[in-house]
Structure formats: C-alpha cells, structure tokens
Design a protein around this motif. Structure first.
Motif, PDB file in Angstrom:
ATOM      1  N   ILE A 217      32.886  39.291  31.390  1.00 58.73           N
ATOM      2  CA  ILE A 217      33.355  40.236  32.405  1.00 58.73           C
ATOM      3  C   ILE A 217      34.150  41.328  31.710  1.00 58.73           C
ATOM      4  O   ILE A 217      35.063  41.050  30.936  1.00 58.73           O
TER       5      ILE A 217
ATOM      6  N   TYR B  76      41.118  35.992  34.810  1.00 56.83           N
ATOM      7  CA  TYR B  76      40.698  36.959  35.818  1.00 56.83           C
ATOM      8  C   TYR B  76      41.930  37.518  36.541  1.00 56.83           C
ATOM      9  O   TYR B  76      42.054  38.724  36.744  1.00 56.83           O
TER      10      TYR B  76
ATOM     11  N   MET C 289      37.751  35.892  43.305  1.00 55.86           N
ATOM     12  CA  MET C 289      37.823  35.256  41.982  1.00 55.86           C
ATOM     13  C   MET C 289      37.475  33.779  42.081  1.00 55.86           C
ATOM     14  O   MET C 289      36.749  33.238  41.244  1.00 55.86           O
TER      15      MET C 289
ATOM     16  N   SER D 299      36.850  44.255  31.811  1.00 53.83           N
ATOM     17  CA  SER D 299      38.028  44.618  32.581  1.00 53.83           C
ATOM     18  C   SER D 299      37.864  46.006  33.166  1.00 53.83           C
ATOM     19  O   SER D 299      37.257  46.884  32.551  1.00 53.83           O
TER      20      SER D 299
ATOM     21  N   GLN E 204      42.533  41.488  36.810  1.00 54.25           N
ATOM     22  CA  GLN E 204      41.807  42.062  37.942  1.00 54.25           C
ATOM     23  C   GLN E 204      42.549  42.054  39.276  1.00 54.25           C
ATOM     24  O   GLN E 204      42.199  42.810  40.169  1.00 54.25           O
TER      25      GLN E 204
ATOM     26  N   LEU F 211      39.328  37.985  29.208  1.00 57.87           N
ATOM     27  CA  LEU F 211      38.356  38.109  30.290  1.00 57.87           C
ATOM     28  C   LEU F 211      36.951  38.370  29.746  1.00 57.87           C
ATOM     29  O   LEU F 211      35.968  37.830  30.257  1.00 57.87           O
TER      30      LEU F 211
END
Length: 162
Positions: free
Chosen positions: A157, A122, A71, A159, A126, A152
């Motif tokens: 991005i 993030y 990340m 999920s 994640q 997110l």
C-alpha cells in the motif's frame, strides 16, 4: 457485534477492551494487541530530541471512524481473524498516557500478529488524525515519518502522505 472503533478523550482499560473483544467467542485461541503511548521526547532520527511536554490529537469526527472501519475491512480480506478493536484517544495527552489500542482475535497467533501489525501500520499513515507536540520551544505539528510510510509499503500500500 461489539463496537470495532472508539474515538474518545478518556483513557481506556486494556483488559476491559480485550474482554469486550473476546466476549463469548469460544473460537478465539489468540489475542494480539498493541498499545501506543506518548513519549517524553520527539522521535527525530539523527537530530537533537526536544522534550515533549504534551501532545494534542485532533481528528475529523465521522470520517475518522469510517476510515478505521475500512482499514479493518481491508485487514479481513488479507488475514484470517475473528474480531478487531481500535481505541484511539484525542485531546490533550501527557507523556506516558495511552494513545491507541489495536487488538485482534483469531484461532491462532500468526494471523492475530499480522492483522494487528497491518492495522497499526495503516493507522499511523492513513487515519485522519493530526498531532501537535508541545515543547519548551513552542508547539508544532508532527509530520508524517518516512519509516511509517515504509512500514505501510511492505503491505503493498502506498501512503497518501506527500
């Protein structure tokens, strides 16, 4: 280079962590941080809120650290910052206990703010952590929240939570 990711049961000292992140880097003009704490109620939108007596956090050792390191590397491709530090607690926590620290240094505040927010968004969706809340009605695992997935998504991005 100092450690970027710490997973621990012990509480953390925000000031000491910030000092370690900034240590001897005279380029730093901005430090942005976020500290998450345990609430005493569940965050249920549109539903009755149960009292939270404790929260248990579990993780996958080794995998969790690698995930958070990735990340931070991804954040470096998006934002101009110098350093980042993520401290996340696991184990049994009580209301008002600190859970997580995300801190970022940069030359100017804008990049630190953006990188810190990106990392927290993030991290919420994640990173391989599992949360179980203890309430007067019993224990239950905490599901992913749609609002976290949406946060997110604004970074482009999707999920992996389904």
């Amino acid at each position: 280079m100092s450690t970027r990711v710490l997973i621990q049961t012990a509480d953390f000292d925000v000031s000491a962590e910030m000092d370690a992140l900034r240590a001897q880097d005279l380029r730093v003009g901005a430090v942005c941080s976020f500290v998450g704490t345990v609430r005493d109620t569940q965050a249920l939108t549109g539903q009755a809120q149960d009292e939270v007596q404790a929260m248990e956090l579990e993780h996958y050792p080794g995998m969790t650290e690698k995930s958070i390191e990735a990340m931070i590397d991804e954040a470096h491709t998006r934002f101009d910052f110098y350093g980042a530090r993520v401290v996340h607690r696991v184990g049994r926590l009580l209301p008002a206990d600190q859970i997580v620290l995300v801190a970022v240094t940069s030359a100017h505040r804008g990049e630190s703010f953006k990188a810190c927010e990106f990392l927290m968004d993030y991290l919420k969706t994640q990173a391989p952590f599992w949360k179980k809340e203890q309430t007067p009605e019993g224990a239950h695992w905490v599901d992913a929240r749609v609002s976290d997935d949406a946060a997110l998504a604004r970074w482009g991005i999707q999920s992996t939570n389904a």
